[in-house]
Motif scaffolding. Structure first.
Motif, PDB file in Angstrom:
ATOM      1  N   TRP A 139      20.838  48.739  38.911  1.00  0.00           N
ATOM      2  CA  TRP A 139      20.709  49.784  37.890  1.00  0.00           C
ATOM      3  C   TRP A 139      22.038  50.023  37.165  1.00  0.00           C
ATOM      4  N   ALA A 140      23.143  49.918  37.898  1.00  0.00           N
ATOM      5  CA  ALA A 140      24.449  50.064  37.256  1.00  0.00           C
ATOM      6  C   ALA A 140      24.671  48.970  36.225  1.00  0.00           C
ATOM      7  N   GLU A 141      24.210  47.758  36.539  1.00  0.00           N
ATOM      8  CA  GLU A 141      24.329  46.646  35.597  1.00  0.00           C
ATOM      9  C   GLU A 141      23.399  46.839  34.411  1.00  0.00           C
ATOM     10  N   LEU A 142      22.181  47.290  34.680  1.00  0.00           N
ATOM     11  CA  LEU A 142      21.213  47.516  33.609  1.00  0.00           C
ATOM     12  C   LEU A 142      21.709  48.572  32.628  1.00  0.00           C
ATOM     13  N   LEU A 143      22.282  49.654  33.159  1.00  0.00           N
ATOM     14  CA  LEU A 143      22.705  50.783  32.329  1.00  0.00           C
ATOM     15  C   LEU A 143      24.117  50.634  31.790  1.00  0.00           C
ATOM     16  N   ARG A 144      24.791  49.535  32.127  1.00  0.00           N
ATOM     17  CA  ARG A 144      26.163  49.278  31.653  1.00  0.00           C
ATOM     18  C   ARG A 144      27.070  50.485  31.932  1.00  0.00           C
ATOM     19  N   VAL A 145      27.097  50.929  33.179  1.00  0.00           N
ATOM     20  CA  VAL A 145      27.843  52.147  33.499  1.00  0.00           C
ATOM     21  C   VAL A 145      29.337  52.010  33.186  1.00  0.00           C
ATOM     22  N   SER A 146      29.821  50.771  33.104  1.00  0.00           N
ATOM     23  CA  SER A 146      31.244  50.590  32.803  1.00  0.00           C
ATOM     24  C   SER A 146      31.578  51.008  31.377  1.00  0.00           C
ATOM     25  N   ALA A 147      30.564  51.094  30.504  1.00  0.00           N
ATOM     26  CA  ALA A 147      30.806  51.501  29.120  1.00  0.00           C
ATOM     27  C   ALA A 147      30.637  53.001  28.926  1.00  0.00           C
ATOM     28  N   HIS A 162      41.400  34.596  21.129  1.00  0.00           N
ATOM     29  CA  HIS A 162      40.908  33.550  22.032  1.00  0.00           C
ATOM     30  C   HIS A 162      39.493  33.130  21.662  1.00  0.00           C
ATOM     31  N   ALA A 163      38.658  34.120  21.311  1.00  0.00           N
ATOM     32  CA  ALA A 163      37.275  33.803  20.949  1.00  0.00           C
ATOM     33  C   ALA A 163      37.215  33.005  19.649  1.00  0.00           C
ATOM     34  N   ALA A 164      38.157  33.254  18.753  1.00  0.00           N
ATOM     35  CA  ALA A 164      38.191  32.491  17.506  1.00  0.00           C
ATOM     36  C   ALA A 164      38.643  31.050  17.749  1.00  0.00           C
ATOM     37  N   LEU A 165      39.620  30.875  18.635  1.00  0.00           N
ATOM     38  CA  LEU A 165      40.134  29.532  18.920  1.00  0.00           C
ATOM     39  C   LEU A 165      39.161  28.721  19.765  1.00  0.00           C
ATOM     40  N   ASN A 166      38.437  29.415  20.645  1.00  0.00           N
ATOM     41  CA  ASN A 166      37.461  28.750  21.512  1.00  0.00           C
ATOM     42  C   ASN A 166      36.214  29.632  21.591  1.00  0.00           C
ATOM     43  N   PRO A 167      35.293  29.473  20.640  1.00  0.00           N
ATOM     44  CA  PRO A 167      34.143  30.378  20.559  1.00  0.00           C
ATOM     45  C   PRO A 167      33.055  30.080  21.584  1.00  0.00           C
ATOM     46  N   SER A 168      33.440  30.029  22.836  1.00  0.00           N
ATOM     47  CA  SER A 168      32.479  29.821  23.915  1.00  0.00           C
ATOM     48  C   SER A 168      31.859  31.163  24.303  1.00  0.00           C
ATOM     49  N   PRO A 169      30.675  31.159  24.917  1.00  0.00           N
ATOM     50  CA  PRO A 169      30.060  32.426  25.319  1.00  0.00           C
ATOM     51  C   PRO A 169      30.949  33.301  26.212  1.00  0.00           C
ATOM     52  N   PRO A 170      31.634  32.749  27.237  1.00  0.00           N
ATOM     53  CA  PRO A 170      32.461  33.627  28.076  1.00  0.00           C
ATOM     54  C   PRO A 170      33.585  34.322  27.303  1.00  0.00           C
ATOM     55  N   LEU A 171      34.265  33.588  26.423  1.00  0.00           N
ATOM     56  CA  LEU A 171      35.358  34.199  25.673  1.00  0.00           C
ATOM     57  C   LEU A 171      34.830  35.167  24.617  1.00  0.00           C
ATOM     58  N   THR A 172      33.689  34.863  24.047  1.00  0.00           N
ATOM     59  CA  THR A 172      33.082  35.785  23.083  1.00  0.00           C
ATOM     60  C   THR A 172      32.669  37.069  23.780  1.00  0.00           C
ATOM     61  N   GLN A 173      32.080  36.948  24.966  1.00  0.00           N
ATOM     62  CA  GLN A 173      31.696  38.138  25.735  1.00  0.00           C
ATOM     63  C   GLN A 173      32.920  38.956  26.118  1.00  0.00           C
ATOM     64  N   ARG A 174      34.017  38.271  26.452  1.00  0.00           N
ATOM     65  CA  ARG A 174      35.243  38.993  26.807  1.00  0.00           C
ATOM     66  C   ARG A 174      35.780  39.768  25.606  1.00  0.00           C
ATOM     67  N   SER A 175      35.680  39.185  24.425  1.00  0.00           N
ATOM     68  CA  SER A 175      36.156  39.889  23.229  1.00  0.00           C
ATOM     69  C   SER A 175      35.271  41.091  22.911  1.00  0.00           C
ATOM     70  N   VAL A 176      33.982  40.975  23.169  1.00  0.00           N
ATOM     71  CA  VAL A 176      33.087  42.118  22.967  1.00  0.00           C
ATOM     72  C   VAL A 176      33.441  43.245  23.936  1.00  0.00           C
ATOM     73  N   GLY A 177      33.686  42.887  25.191  1.00  0.00           N
ATOM     74  CA  GLY A 177      34.087  43.903  26.165  1.00  0.00           C
ATOM     75  C   GLY A 177      35.379  44.596  25.769  1.00  0.00           C
ATOM     76  N   ALA A 178      36.333  43.827  25.237  1.00  0.00           N
ATOM     77  CA  ALA A 178      37.588  44.429  24.778  1.00  0.00           C
ATOM     78  C   ALA A 178      37.345  45.350  23.590  1.00  0.00           C
ATOM     79  N   GLY A 179      36.428  44.953  22.717  1.00  0.00           N
ATOM     80  CA  GLY A 179      36.098  45.810  21.582  1.00  0.00           C
ATOM     81  C   GLY A 179      35.471  47.116  22.009  1.00  0.00           C
ATOM     82  N   ILE A 180      34.663  47.060  23.047  1.00  0.00           N
ATOM     83  CA  ILE A 180      34.060  48.291  23.576  1.00  0.00           C
ATOM     84  C   ILE A 180      35.138  49.186  24.178  1.00  0.00           C
ATOM     85  N   ARG A 181      36.045  48.610  24.952  1.00  0.00           N
ATOM     86  CA  ARG A 181      37.118  49.408  25.555  1.00  0.00           C
ATOM     87  C   ARG A 181      38.050  49.982  24.489  1.00  0.00           C
ATOM     88  N   ALA A 182      38.192  49.282  23.363  1.00  0.00           N
ATOM     89  CA  ALA A 182      39.075  49.763  22.293  1.00  0.00           C
ATOM     90  C   ALA A 182      38.566  51.048  21.660  1.00  0.00           C
TER      91      ALA A 182
END
Length: 336
Positions: free
Chosen positions: A11-19, A278-298
């Protein structure tokens, strides 16, 4: 892991409690934009927005359950750890809870929460995979900030009787927050398959521009005859959410606010910069997801910068205090 702990983790994963730590700052920045300190109604708005945010997270996974079965089979619904029926029921219950809390803050707050919920449900059920998706999410974040503005003003009798115009004063902050959300949502549309270099680069450029705008002092608020512009925003507010009056404390807050704003705007720009590059230089799913997470934290330093820009450095530091919680939760549960 015990069965109960496994269900809690699902449920914590479903609800994205980290955000979740990124949500209260919207209402607090909205209160600051109104030139008021948070009051009881602000807390109700925060509770309402937390419920509506979580409702959107549950509904998002319910709507994407077939797509996630292909792209993200580890997610709670396709993996069977949470049933689709339970996720939909949770979304409905959380929406109802959000309305209940908003109603206790007054009819204007309930009306704003209703518009926010309608935007969230429209995004999850109809607009997520359309070109309108980033704009819809931007609208939701902007409405969440205005929810704090309206609730705080409603809970402050002196503000309601005064000649200030809190909603127009909050629109620039809402627009800046919405613009950031637009960029994060645009990047997130590629997080499952990756493959986009242009979108992270545009997001990086937009973040830099938003930081530059946010670091500049806010234009003086309009005023009615007999009221000084400094009463709105620049001086913060008096005890119990009452409008502020000029004085040493108010002048001190006005003097320090530009320094705090500049520092927070820089922190905001720095948070997603490297992951986006990093996501621009290597637009792989893991790096793109990491950039999204950073954008949320920002969102947290951005909310804090907006509060400081409105002349409320104390509120800004309160919002910034949520950043360690966001980082701690992100290490346990992905925000995307």
């Amino acid at each position: 892991m015990s069965r109960a702990r496994g269900r809690a983790a699902a449920w914590a994963e479903l609800l994205r409690v980290s955000a979740l730590a990124t949500v209260p700052g919207d209402a607090l920045a909205g209160a600051a934009a109104a030139g008021l300190r948070p009051n009881r109604s602000t807390l109700l708005a925060i509770g309402s927005s937390l419920c509506l945010y979580e409702a959107g997270m549950a509904l998002n996974d319910w709507a994407d359950r077939e797509e996630d079965a292909v792209d993200r089979p580890h997610r709670p619904l396709p993996s069977g750890r949470v049933t689709p029926r339970a996720a939909l029921a949770a979304s409905a219950a959380l929406t109802a809870a959000g309305f209940t809390l908003a109603a206790r803050a007054g009819r204007p707050t309930l009306a704003t929460a209703t518009a926010l919920a309608a935007t969230v449900w429209s995004y999850d059920l109809h607009l997520k995979h359309t070109r309108a998706a980033p704009a819809t999410m931007a609208t939701a974040r902007a409405l969440n900030l205005l929810l704090g503005t309206i609730a705080t003003t409603t809970g402050c009798p002196a503000a309601r009787r005064g000649d200030r115009a809190p909603l127009p004063a909050a629109l620039p902050s809402a627009a800046l927050l919405g613009a950031h959300t637009y960029t994060v949502t645009s990047v997130s549309r590629h997080e499952a398959q990756g493959g986009s270099t242009r979108t992270p680069l545009l997001a990086l450029a937009t973040t830099t521009a938003l930081a530059a705008v946010t670091s500049r002092p806010r234009a003086p608020a309009g005023r009615a005859p007999g009221r000084r512009a400094a009463d709105v925003g620049a001086m913060g507010a008096g005890p119990g959410g009452q409008p502020a009056h000029a004085g040493p404390a108010g002048r001190g807050a006005a003097a320090i606010a530009p320094l705090v704003t500049a520092a927070l705007a820089a922190a905001y720009a720095r948070t997603p910069a490297v992951p986006l590059l990093h996501a621009a230089l290597n637009p792989s799913p893991p790096l793109t997801q990491r950039s999204v997470g950073a954008g949320i934290r920002a969102l947290i330093p951005l909310q804090a910068a907006l509060a400081a820009r409105a002349g409320a450095p104390g509120t800004a530091l309160l919002v910034l205090g949520l950043a360690p919680l966001a980082r701690a939760l992100a290490r346990k549960v992905s925000p995307t």
